[in-house]
Design a protein around this motif. Structure first.
Motif, PDB file in Angstrom:
ATOM      1  N   UNK A  65       0.900  -1.262  -0.011  1.00 55.44           N
ATOM      2  CA  UNK A  65      -0.019   0.117  -0.072  1.00 55.44           C
ATOM      3  C   UNK A  65       0.996   1.304   0.064  1.00 55.44           C
ATOM      4  N   UNK A  66       1.885   1.280  -0.626  1.00 54.05           N
ATOM      5  CA  UNK A  66       2.750   2.472  -0.841  1.00 54.05           C
ATOM      6  C   UNK A  66       3.705   2.790   0.315  1.00 54.05           C
ATOM      7  N   UNK A  67       3.533   1.773   1.583  1.00 51.45           N
ATOM      8  CA  UNK A  67       4.479   2.079   2.692  1.00 51.45           C
ATOM      9  C   UNK A  67       5.187   0.806   2.876  1.00 51.45           C
ATOM     10  N   UNK A  68       6.409   1.179   3.705  1.00 51.68           N
ATOM     11  CA  UNK A  68       6.935  -0.083   4.120  1.00 51.68           C
ATOM     12  C   UNK A  68       6.374  -0.876   5.075  1.00 51.68           C
ATOM     13  N   UNK A  69       6.766  -2.285   5.320  1.00 52.18           N
ATOM     14  CA  UNK A  69       5.848  -2.905   6.236  1.00 52.18           C
ATOM     15  C   UNK A  69       6.239  -2.787   7.632  1.00 52.18           C
ATOM     16  N   UNK A  70       7.439  -2.290   7.847  1.00 43.69           N
ATOM     17  CA  UNK A  70       7.777  -1.742   9.192  1.00 43.69           C
ATOM     18  C   UNK A  70       6.864  -0.399   9.853  1.00 43.69           C
ATOM     19  N   UNK A  71       6.327   0.139   8.817  1.00 48.38           N
ATOM     20  CA  UNK A  71       5.352   1.284   9.435  1.00 48.38           C
ATOM     21  C   UNK A  71       4.184   0.722   9.963  1.00 48.38           C
ATOM     22  N   UNK A  72       3.705  -0.605   9.651  1.00 49.41           N
ATOM     23  CA  UNK A  72       2.230  -1.170  10.242  1.00 49.41           C
ATOM     24  C   UNK A  72       2.367  -1.481  11.690  1.00 49.41           C
ATOM     25  N   UNK A  73       1.830  -0.850  12.627  1.00 56.00           N
ATOM     26  CA  UNK A  73       2.070  -0.773  14.008  1.00 56.00           C
ATOM     27  C   UNK A  73       1.777  -2.251  14.534  1.00 56.00           C
ATOM     28  N   UNK A  74       1.030  -3.164  13.971  1.00 54.06           N
ATOM     29  CA  UNK A  74       0.763  -4.484  14.400  1.00 54.06           C
ATOM     30  C   UNK A  74       2.200  -5.550  14.060  1.00 54.06           C
ATOM     31  N   UNK A  75       2.929  -5.200  12.955  1.00 59.24           N
ATOM     32  CA  UNK A  75       4.010  -5.570  12.902  1.00 59.24           C
ATOM     33  C   UNK A  75       5.280  -5.262  13.575  1.00 59.24           C
ATOM     34  N   UNK A  76       5.010  -4.019  14.094  1.00 62.33           N
ATOM     35  CA  UNK A  76       6.104  -3.420  14.804  1.00 62.33           C
ATOM     36  C   UNK A  76       6.114  -4.162  16.197  1.00 62.33           C
ATOM     37  N   UNK A  77       4.581  -4.448  16.640  1.00 60.18           N
ATOM     38  CA  UNK A  77       4.371  -5.109  17.914  1.00 60.18           C
ATOM     39  C   UNK A  77       5.209  -6.458  18.057  1.00 60.18           C
ATOM     40  N   UNK A  78       4.993  -7.124  16.822  1.00 58.74           N
ATOM     41  CA  UNK A  78       5.663  -8.421  16.774  1.00 58.74           C
ATOM     42  C   UNK A  78       7.041  -8.553  16.650  1.00 58.74           C
ATOM     43  N   UNK A  79       7.702  -7.286  16.055  1.00 58.77           N
ATOM     44  CA  UNK A  79       9.220  -7.254  16.121  1.00 58.77           C
ATOM     45  C   UNK A  79       9.383  -6.978  17.531  1.00 58.77           C
ATOM     46  N   UNK A  80       8.866  -6.247  18.290  1.00 58.12           N
ATOM     47  CA  UNK A  80       9.365  -6.119  19.801  1.00 58.12           C
ATOM     48  C   UNK A  80       9.136  -7.292  20.493  1.00 58.12           C
TER      49      UNK A  80
END
Length: 373
Positions: free
Chosen positions: A262-277
């Protein structure tokens, strides 16, 4: 408590990381895996030249007197590089038993060439019905004229295909656990070789009236020493898993930064940020448990085994979590052989099964919780 490294330890860690990064790129690793079993890799020869094969052993047996922290740094670097050379299975475990139990002649015959990189060894202790219980051995050792005769079987013997000899546990008639050096070409010894899912070489072995000389016996009562050696192995595995988890987290984060949707890096999605944390939380907790394991090797046996069981149980759970998340966040490509994170994931999943899985060690922690309080 201060867990900072000395200047020498930081230099060791930096040197190893640079060396492995230069020698074990994905294509180089594949070539190492496909090399003949009896051929020492160029990296192993370099380890010998740098003294890394001597480092974990006491000066009295020809080593450099390294401690648990030094071994932790080596194993973490090997885990980061996913190095296929059997540093733990082919050197540390059998070498530690030889250093603890071998007499001068046995050490000169088997340990000295091991530390010089001239050959490798293997430890054969697991059996089908004993599972992870080092004291549930049913392989037998009986006196035979001026020597010994061994009968039984062993499973998941890592590095047996490259070993000049195997250290085999066997039960004496009086119930004590003995330890024997069995040459790889001994008559009556047969192997079924295979690879584990993370590309480790392993073998199931049958010992059918294997005849050994009297000096093949390292000890007639090796149970406590075997426990100490397996504790050392579990501490080493925890450190190796931490190194592999670090790279799995790094590669997953890099992928999320590069991949766009959707024109954005996946790292900008909050749900994926939570999983990386969550992945990093498991990594940091595993790192703490690996430090606990490395610094607990000199504790009294009961306390040592309790701490090592707790560390191995948690690191096993964390390794599986990081592996599963790395695969899911990479999507379908995370399962392909071309995606390097898949190799880290397979190794992290298998880590939990080496030297006892999480369920086995959690049971030990539960059974001995009152004893250490």
């Amino acid at each position: 408590m201060d867990f900072s490294l000395t200047d020498e330890q930081r230099m060791l860690a930096d040197t190893l990381e640079r060396l492995i990064a230069d020698r074990v790129a994905p294509d180089q690793r594949r070539a190492m895996l496909e090399a003949p079993a009896n051929e020492r890799s160029a990296l192993w020869r370099t380890f010998a030249e740098l003294g890394l094969l001597h480092l974990p052993f006491a000066e009295e047996v020809g080593g450099l007197g390294g401690d648990g922290t030094d071994l932790m740094l080596i194993m973490r670097a090997l885990g980061r590089g996913l190095v296929p050379d059997p540093y733990l299975a082919g050197l540390v475990l059998p070498g530690d038993l030889l250093a603890r139990l071998g007499d001068a002649g046995q050490q000169a015959r088997w340990l000295a060439p091991l530390l010089e990189g001239e050959h490798q060894l293997a430890l054969a202790w697991q059996e089908r019905d004993a599972r992870y219980d080092a004291h549930g051995i049913v392989t037998t050792a009986r006196r035979d004229e001026d020597g010994w005769r061994l009968n039984g079987g062993k499973q998941l013997v890592l590095n047996a295909t490259s070993a000049a000899a195997l250290l085999v546990t066997a039960r004496h008639d009086d119930g004590r656990l003995g330890l024997f050096v069995v040459p790889a070409d001994a008559t009556g010894l047969t192997r079924r070789d295979y690879r584990t899912i993370d590309d480790q070489t392993a073998s199931d072995m049958t010992l059918d009236a294997v005849s050994l000389s009297d000096d093949a016996c390292l000890s007639r009562d090796a149970a406590q020493t075997l426990d100490a050696t397996l504790a050392l192995g579990r501490a080493a595995l925890c450190a190796e898993a931490v190194g592999a988890m670090e790279v799995a987290c790094e590669q997953t984060l890099d992928y999320l930064k590069e991949r766009r949707q959707f024109g954005k890096p996946l790292s900008s999605f909050q749900s994926l940020q939570h999983r990386m944390v969550d992945m990093h939380l498991h990594l940091e907790q595993a790192r703490s448990m690996a430090i606990l394991a490395a610094t607990s090797l000199d504790c009294p046996a009961a306390e040592r085994d309790y701490r090592l069981a707790a560390a191995k149980a948690y690191c096993g759970e964390a390794a599986r979590f990081v592996a599963e998340q790395a695969i899911q966040l990479h999507g379908g490509m995370g399962m392909t052989d071309e995606c390097h994170v898949s190799h880290y994931a397979k190794h992290l999943v298998m880590f939990d099964h080496y030297l006892g899985d999480s369920d086995h060690h959690l049971e030990h922690v539960s059974d001995h919780l009152v004893d250490v309080m």
